[in-house]
Design an enzyme around this catalytic site. Sequence first.
Site, PDB file in Angstrom:
ATOM      1  N   GLU A   1     -25.988  16.129  14.502  1.00  0.00           N
ATOM      2  CA  GLU A   1     -24.620  15.600  14.643  1.00  0.00           C
ATOM      3  C   GLU A   1     -24.469  15.142  16.076  1.00  0.00           C
ATOM      4  OE1 GLU A   1     -22.528  15.017  12.456  1.00  0.00           O
ATOM      5  OE2 GLU A   1     -23.247  16.218  10.770  1.00  0.00           O
TER       6      GLU A   1
ATOM      7  N   CYS B   1     -16.608  13.690  18.970  1.00  0.00           N
ATOM      8  CA  CYS B   1     -17.730  12.770  18.721  1.00  0.00           C
ATOM      9  C   CYS B   1     -17.350  11.604  17.829  1.00  0.00           C
ATOM     10  CB  CYS B   1     -18.898  13.535  18.124  1.00  0.00           C
ATOM     11  SG  CYS B   1     -18.426  14.502  16.687  1.00  0.00           S
TER      12      CYS B   1
HETATM   13  O1  TXE Z   1     -24.303  18.286  24.943  1.00  0.00           O
HETATM   14  P1  TXE Z   1     -25.858  18.432  25.015  1.00  0.00           P
HETATM   15  P2  TXE Z   1     -23.240  18.835  25.953  1.00  0.00           P
HETATM   16  C1  TXE Z   1     -21.933  14.537  23.996  1.00  0.00           C
HETATM   17  C2  TXE Z   1     -20.989  13.959  24.982  1.00  0.00           C
HETATM   18  C3  TXE Z   1     -21.149  14.837  26.170  1.00  0.00           C
HETATM   19  C4  TXE Z   1     -22.612  15.153  26.099  1.00  0.00           C
HETATM   20  C5  TXE Z   1     -23.007  16.395  26.798  1.00  0.00           C
HETATM   21  O2  TXE Z   1     -21.367  12.639  25.260  1.00  0.00           O
HETATM   22  O3  TXE Z   1     -20.825  14.211  27.360  1.00  0.00           O
HETATM   23  O4  TXE Z   1     -22.868  15.257  24.720  1.00  0.00           O
HETATM   24  O5  TXE Z   1     -22.421  17.533  26.175  1.00  0.00           O
HETATM   25  C6  TXE Z   1     -28.432  22.365  23.879  1.00  0.00           C
HETATM   26  N1  TXE Z   1     -33.527  21.884  23.764  1.00  0.00           N
HETATM   27  N2  TXE Z   1     -21.320  15.435  23.089  1.00  0.00           N
HETATM   28  O6  TXE Z   1     -23.751  19.250  27.266  1.00  0.00           O
HETATM   29  O7  TXE Z   1     -26.337  18.412  26.405  1.00  0.00           O
HETATM   30  C7  TXE Z   1     -27.297  22.639  24.845  1.00  0.00           C
HETATM   31  O8  TXE Z   1     -27.524  23.822  25.562  1.00  0.00           O
HETATM   32  C8  TXE Z   1     -32.715  22.651  23.004  1.00  0.00           C
HETATM   33  C9  TXE Z   1     -21.271  15.015  21.744  1.00  0.00           C
HETATM   34  O9  TXE Z   1     -22.503  19.873  25.188  1.00  0.00           O
HETATM   35  O10 TXE Z   1     -26.397  17.451  24.053  1.00  0.00           O
HETATM   36  C10 TXE Z   1     -26.111  22.692  23.903  1.00  0.00           C
HETATM   37  O11 TXE Z   1     -26.039  23.948  23.257  1.00  0.00           O
HETATM   38  N3  TXE Z   1     -31.386  22.673  23.163  1.00  0.00           N
HETATM   39  C11 TXE Z   1     -21.011  16.149  20.842  1.00  0.00           C
HETATM   40  C12 TXE Z   1     -26.457  21.637  22.857  1.00  0.00           C
HETATM   41  O12 TXE Z   1     -27.877  21.493  22.926  1.00  0.00           O
HETATM   42  C13 TXE Z   1     -30.842  21.886  24.099  1.00  0.00           C
HETATM   43  C14 TXE Z   1     -19.992  17.100  21.294  1.00  0.00           C
HETATM   44  C15 TXE Z   1     -25.801  20.289  23.129  1.00  0.00           C
HETATM   45  O13 TXE Z   1     -26.080  19.916  24.468  1.00  0.00           O
HETATM   46  C16 TXE Z   1     -31.636  21.053  24.907  1.00  0.00           C
HETATM   47  C17 TXE Z   1     -20.180  17.463  22.680  1.00  0.00           C
HETATM   48  C18 TXE Z   1     -33.043  21.083  24.714  1.00  0.00           C
HETATM   49  N4  TXE Z   1     -33.859  20.318  25.421  1.00  0.00           N
HETATM   50  C19 TXE Z   1     -20.819  16.610  23.516  1.00  0.00           C
HETATM   51  N5  TXE Z   1     -30.828  20.400  25.767  1.00  0.00           N
HETATM   52  C20 TXE Z   1     -20.702  15.754  19.445  1.00  0.00           C
HETATM   53  N6  TXE Z   1     -21.533  14.948  18.818  1.00  0.00           N
HETATM   54  O14 TXE Z   1     -19.745  16.231  18.884  1.00  0.00           O
HETATM   55  C21 TXE Z   1     -29.567  20.802  25.496  1.00  0.00           C
HETATM   56  N7  TXE Z   1     -29.570  21.700  24.496  1.00  0.00           N
END
Ligand code: TXE
Length: 484
Positions: A250, A284
């Site tokens: 997602e 999102c």
């Molecule tokens: O998301 P991340 P974040 C988007 C939005 C925002 C950006 C960053 O653009 O600015 O994402 O938000 C884990 N291996 N959305 O920091 O970085 C991380 O720890 C395994 C869209 O929340 O993508 C977190 O638990 N896990 C979104 C999760 O993945 C990893 C809503 C998401 O992190 C990882 C919120 C790795 N290499 C933000 N790197 C939506 N679609 O609803 C990170 N994580």
Amino acid sequence: MIDPQPKGSHFIDGTHVEDGNGAEIPVFYPASGARIATVYAATDAVVEQALASATRAQAEWAALSGTERGRVLRRAADIMRDRNRDLSELETRDTGKPLQETLVADATSGADALEYFGGLTGSLTGDHIPLGADFAYTRREPLGVCVGLGAWNYPTQIACWKAAPALACGNAMIFKPSETTPLSALQVAEILHEAGLPPGVFNVVQGRARVGSLLVNDARVAKVSLTGSVPTGRKVYAMAAVGMKHVTMELGGKSPLVIFDDADLENAVSGAIMANFYSSGQICSNGTRVFVQKGIKEAFLKRLSERLEGVKMGDPLDEAVNYGPLVSAEQLEIVEGYIAKGIEEGARLVCGGKRVEREGYYLEPTVFADVTDDMTIAREEIFGPVLSLLEFETEDEALARANDTEFGLSAGVFTRDLARAHRMIAGFEAGTCYINSYNDAPVEAPFGGTKMSGLGRENARDAIEHYSQKKSVYVRMGDVEAPF
Ligand code: TXE
């Protein structure tokens, strides 16, 4: 009131677990910047403990009848609803979202998922396939240990949207919340156990990317469900591919909301507000590219500006407040960067655009007009309260421009012309669409994206397909023929 400082950073095998050797993760109240709690990232030993516990518990959980599993989920839904106010206040402290929102959109939507999937468990079956005298049948089986990785915008909802279908199908789950909002998933774990969930079936571990990747790469894990950004999705999907694991992704979006001249103006403005400013724009599926047909554009802008005067900013714990801060200082900076880019690239700033002079991570609701398709603010996900208004003339033009994006999460259309609405929906390259509405996400309907916005679906019966697999069994009733 729930103490924001949890009894332990993690919840494993039915109990709180602490290991202060992990990296410190501070938790801030976004409305003031005050530190309200501290948790520690899982050490390798804690990750191992969670994996071992989930692996052991899964077989036991899957051996229960569907009705027994469902009862636990439905009980958890009831407890969640009973505690909605306390859970909502905690969610507001963790995310900064107005209590006015969290009271109706977070624990309640988590409870809906637990209730819905709790109701389905007894009817999760395979098929009988007649083959003349012989027959085949399928067994619907769980995948095993599933990992959930959460984002920070809807922490309770995301934990429940992943846990409910996973557990309904007889899987165990290890959930890693976003490091920005680690608190409420622990409440979900406590409630599930109070409802009778056997220890180890739902575990929560804290941590950043490192802990996430340890979990995704472990051979005991059968499936990963991520809510997050596209770059993270790419990395996690690639890691999962090495182990041929199932995934649900997602991810982000840059969704179009198309408003035709014949639309009900007031409803269209309401839709645009819901599509851009609810949760301070940190959703999102938001419709951040608002395409407005030429004839209605000025009237739309005027009414939108008037309605934005209804924004009541303040402490999100005050129920009268309808607009809160962004989740973190980092997110505030990212969004400000996009606003500067919008101005630099020639978009017309109609309102907002500035940080609010008060403590916390507040940003004014921002509207840009005269946005063109090639501008950065029209192409990249901002994840903040920034609406981009683009003008169009014809239906074909609107559809082509709406689809001209790498993302495909959501799309919406406002029109009184029924045939046109359905034509637009058929043409949209998006997984979750709206006619004369925006951003509804009932558990009964599948939710998810196409193109770079992800794959798989959450909610509805569709989620069952992503948390179970079918085993085919051929049954011969007579003798076996063989060539020699
Ligand atoms: O998301 P991340 P974040 C988007 C939005 C925002 C950006 C960053 O653009 O600015 O994402 O938000 C884990 N291996 N959305 O920091 O970085 C991380 O720890 C395994 C869209 O929340 O993508 C977190 O638990 N896990 C979104 C999760 O993945 C990893 C809503 C998401 O992190 C990882 C919120 C790795 N290499 C933000 N790197 C939506 N679609 O609803 C990170 N994580």
